[in-house]
Design a protein around this motif. Structure first.
Motif, PDB file in Angstrom:
ATOM      1  N   UNK A   6      24.080  14.938  27.130  1.00  0.00           N
ATOM      2  CA  UNK A   6      24.259  15.746  25.930  1.00  0.00           C
ATOM      3  C   UNK A   6      25.648  16.384  25.907  1.00  0.00           C
ATOM      4  N   UNK A   7      26.482  15.984  24.946  1.00  0.00           N
ATOM      5  CA  UNK A   7      27.730  16.710  24.693  1.00  0.00           C
ATOM      6  C   UNK A   7      27.332  17.902  23.848  1.00  0.00           C
ATOM      7  N   UNK A   8      27.217  19.037  24.502  1.00  0.00           N
ATOM      8  CA  UNK A   8      26.592  20.207  23.892  1.00  0.00           C
ATOM      9  C   UNK A   8      27.556  21.038  23.032  1.00  0.00           C
ATOM     10  N   UNK A  13      27.210  29.574  23.185  1.00  0.00           N
ATOM     11  CA  UNK A  13      27.064  30.133  21.841  1.00  0.00           C
ATOM     12  C   UNK A  13      25.582  30.456  21.654  1.00  0.00           C
ATOM     13  N   UNK A  14      25.241  31.652  21.166  1.00  0.00           N
ATOM     14  CA  UNK A  14      23.833  32.071  21.131  1.00  0.00           C
ATOM     15  C   UNK A  14      22.881  31.074  20.477  1.00  0.00           C
ATOM     16  N   UNK A  15      23.279  30.514  19.321  1.00  0.00           N
ATOM     17  CA  UNK A  15      22.372  29.567  18.654  1.00  0.00           C
ATOM     18  C   UNK A  15      22.228  28.278  19.456  1.00  0.00           C
ATOM     19  N   UNK A  16      23.301  27.825  20.113  1.00  0.00           N
ATOM     20  CA  UNK A  16      23.246  26.620  20.935  1.00  0.00           C
ATOM     21  C   UNK A  16      22.420  26.884  22.186  1.00  0.00           C
ATOM     22  N   UNK A  21      17.556  25.680  25.223  1.00  0.00           N
ATOM     23  CA  UNK A  21      16.367  26.171  25.935  1.00  0.00           C
ATOM     24  C   UNK A  21      15.079  25.653  25.301  1.00  0.00           C
ATOM     25  N   UNK A  22      15.022  25.638  23.965  1.00  0.00           N
ATOM     26  CA  UNK A  22      13.837  25.101  23.273  1.00  0.00           C
ATOM     27  C   UNK A  22      13.668  23.611  23.601  1.00  0.00           C
TER      28      UNK A  22
END
Length: 197
Positions: A6-8, A13-16, A21-22
């Motif tokens: 995964x190229x994250x 960043x909070x939303x990422x 985590x989800x």
């Protein structure tokens, strides 16, 4: 064994952070490799501490880009011999469920030709010195093997592409097709200027 790459594009960043985590709670993976975390080792380790049931290691980003991380499920695999550089993390993987064992390299390739050439040479040497035929080299190479792996943009076979092909041939690797298909990267532009690889 299931491996997610995964190229994250910015793990902290909070939303990422929440999205990753989800996803970790839903997927049945043994190993998750992150590229372009854009975080330091300390932040990456802090992230792992918030991910119940996972262990991991991270490599610092340099400036506003780069950074790598590998997470693993300690119930299904053992990880040893972790080595890091700015463009890769390598480790020995041993399954707890069967006898499979292999070397793993998670790559975040540089964008400049000279650095790419050096990375391919270094990886080739490491793989040869390991003496094993069981290895996985996976990640975001910032390079393609063939024009069919690109949608729009310049349609020329570059020197970098030829060098990358040569590297793959030298290490006698197999170019695997992703389970969810090609074109997972985009330059995030609209219309005809949108390029995917």
């Amino acid at each position: 064994m299931n491996i997610l790459n995964w190229n994250v594009r910015g793990l902290m960043a909070p939303e990422r952070h929440r999205m990753v985590k989800r996803h970790l709670e839903k997927v049945a993976c043994d190993i998750i490799m992150f590229q372009e975390t854009k975080c330091c080792t300390t932040d990456g380790e802090r992230f792992v501490n918030h991910c119940r049931g996972w262990m991991g290691t991270f490599q610092n980003a340099e400036g506003p880009s780069g950074g790598l991380g590998i997470l693993w499920n300690p119930n299904t695999i053992n990880v040893s011999g972790v080595n890091k550089s700015k463009n890769w993390i390598s480790c020995q993987i041993q399954s707890k469920l069967n006898t499979s064992s292999f070397l793993l390299w998670s790559i975040y390739g540089p964008s400049h030709t000279v650095e790419k050439t050096k990375l391919w040479e270094d990886l080739n040497q490491q793989i040869r010195q390991s003496g094993t035929k069981k290895f996985i080299v996976e990640g975001d190479f910032n390079e393609i093997m063939d024009l069919s792996e690109k949608n729009r943009g310049m349609s020329i076979i570059s020197r970098d592409m030829l060098d990358f092909r040569e590297f793959v041939q030298k290490i006698e690797a197999v170019d695997c097709i992703p389970s969810e298909g090609w074109f997972k990267w985009t330059n995030r532009r609209m219309g005809f200027t949108n390029i995917t690889e």
